[in-house]
Design an enzyme around this catalytic site. Sequence first.
Site, PDB file in Angstrom:
ATOM      1  N   CYS A 176     -62.976  19.342 -14.389  1.00  0.00           N
ATOM      2  CA  CYS A 176     -62.439  18.073 -14.882  1.00  0.00           C
ATOM      3  C   CYS A 176     -63.012  16.854 -14.181  1.00  0.00           C
ATOM      4  O   CYS A 176     -62.788  15.721 -14.627  1.00  0.00           O
ATOM      5  CB  CYS A 176     -60.924  18.076 -14.757  1.00  0.00           C
ATOM      6  SG  CYS A 176     -60.140  19.482 -15.589  1.00  0.00           S
ATOM      7  N   HIS A 326     -58.741  11.155 -15.648  1.00  0.00           N
ATOM      8  CA  HIS A 326     -58.784  12.431 -16.357  1.00  0.00           C
ATOM      9  C   HIS A 326     -57.404  12.690 -16.949  1.00  0.00           C
ATOM     10  O   HIS A 326     -56.369  12.553 -16.279  1.00  0.00           O
ATOM     11  CB  HIS A 326     -59.179  13.541 -15.391  1.00  0.00           C
ATOM     12  CG  HIS A 326     -58.865  14.913 -15.886  1.00  0.00           C
ATOM     13  ND1 HIS A 326     -59.290  15.380 -17.111  1.00  0.00           N
ATOM     14  CD2 HIS A 326     -58.142  15.926 -15.318  1.00  0.00           C
ATOM     15  CE1 HIS A 326     -58.860  16.615 -17.276  1.00  0.00           C
ATOM     16  NE2 HIS A 326     -58.154  16.961 -16.214  1.00  0.00           N
ATOM     17  N   ASN A 356     -55.236  18.335 -22.179  1.00  0.00           N
ATOM     18  CA  ASN A 356     -56.257  18.315 -21.133  1.00  0.00           C
ATOM     19  C   ASN A 356     -57.553  18.902 -21.690  1.00  0.00           C
ATOM     20  O   ASN A 356     -57.649  20.103 -21.920  1.00  0.00           O
ATOM     21  CB  ASN A 356     -55.766  19.130 -19.937  1.00  0.00           C
ATOM     22  CG  ASN A 356     -56.755  19.173 -18.785  1.00  0.00           C
ATOM     23  OD1 ASN A 356     -57.928  18.862 -18.939  1.00  0.00           O
ATOM     24  ND2 ASN A 356     -56.273  19.577 -17.620  1.00  0.00           N
TER      25      ASN A 356
END
Length: 400
Positions: A176, A326, A356
Amino acid sequence: MANASGLFNPTVPSVKRGYSPSIAIYRSGSWFSAVGSRRIVCSSTTQDAEKLSPSESRVSRLVSRGCKLVGCGSAVPSLHISNDDLSKIVDTNDEWISVRTGIRNRRILSRNESLTSLGTEAAKKALEMAKVDPDDVDLVLLCTSTPEDLFGGAPQIQKALGCKSNPLAYDITAACSGFVLGLVSAACHIRGGGFQNVLVIGADALSRYVDWTDRGSCILFGDAAGAVLVQACDIEEDGLFSFDLHSDGEGQRHLQANLKENKKDHELDTNGSLHGLLPKGSSYSCIEMNGKEVFRFAVRMVPQSIELALKKAGLTGSNIDWLLLHQANQRIIDAVATRLEVPSERVISNLANYGNTSAASIPLALDEAVRSGKVQTGHTIAAAGFGAGLTWGSAIIRWG
């Protein structure tokens, strides 16, 4: 623990409030500091540009190069999975998921879709916005932890784009945090390698590594791709002010998808290995995550990283137009914004719609914000990624 930090620009043009930090670029074991765009301090020695040797002159020209973000694009799969859909698979419901994560929907790759096609679509949109032909691309960076080829997916995107000049293309694996590392890598290639146009693509399909019986993790992830075109420019137009990057392998146990051997009963495995002698065929396990520990890590380390990057750029939280993190969990986003004293109206979030999406989350959210008119040319953005590794990093950038 490994870390990297840097200031890129010798003079940053006024970003709403005037400031003019000095540059510090570590290159080939020497420090180079510049004041203005025509003079350079090299190993504590100051000389006029016209007195520099050819090699020193080249360093001066490279240090004086800036880079800016001039185009963006994104792509998501067609398959839409809501919280209500997941409640039919595992013991959960929309309220339970949305209250704890902020997520309501996510997109998942179907059997007739590929991560390569998503990355290619996002890249094409970024090139179109930047008005750059694929043949003028010098480098393709694919930030992904889920390539469809063990050896990397960037060359396949380069091929799909139709880049006839065969530019270099390679993958960056940092989960990420990958897209932030990709931005910094693009800047290094432009400043240190003389590249003109660098495509940075964040694309992941974590749905392929999710245990769909685990309600603690399957509710979190979605698939997507996002891209930006980073372009060389004069230092006065520089759009990457500073960065701060870190990793800590001690935290790997909190978020991982490890290699595992496939179980075979017969003596000769499908990959031709002899039982007990050569390695068996292997694959990666589903994602294993300690959510509480990852949450603690993120709300502690991400604000520190952004504050360090802001300090290197000579800025404070009040100087930025947008906070772009993020998109992992809305509670994390809110906690970081509160720590940095950034009001909610200046925080970019599309987590509710996509979940996500790992390395794709920052460029996906950026693209939507740009195309909606929220982020405009000249706006300053504090961006930060964090995740498996453990890795985390931030960059202070200007759009356009």
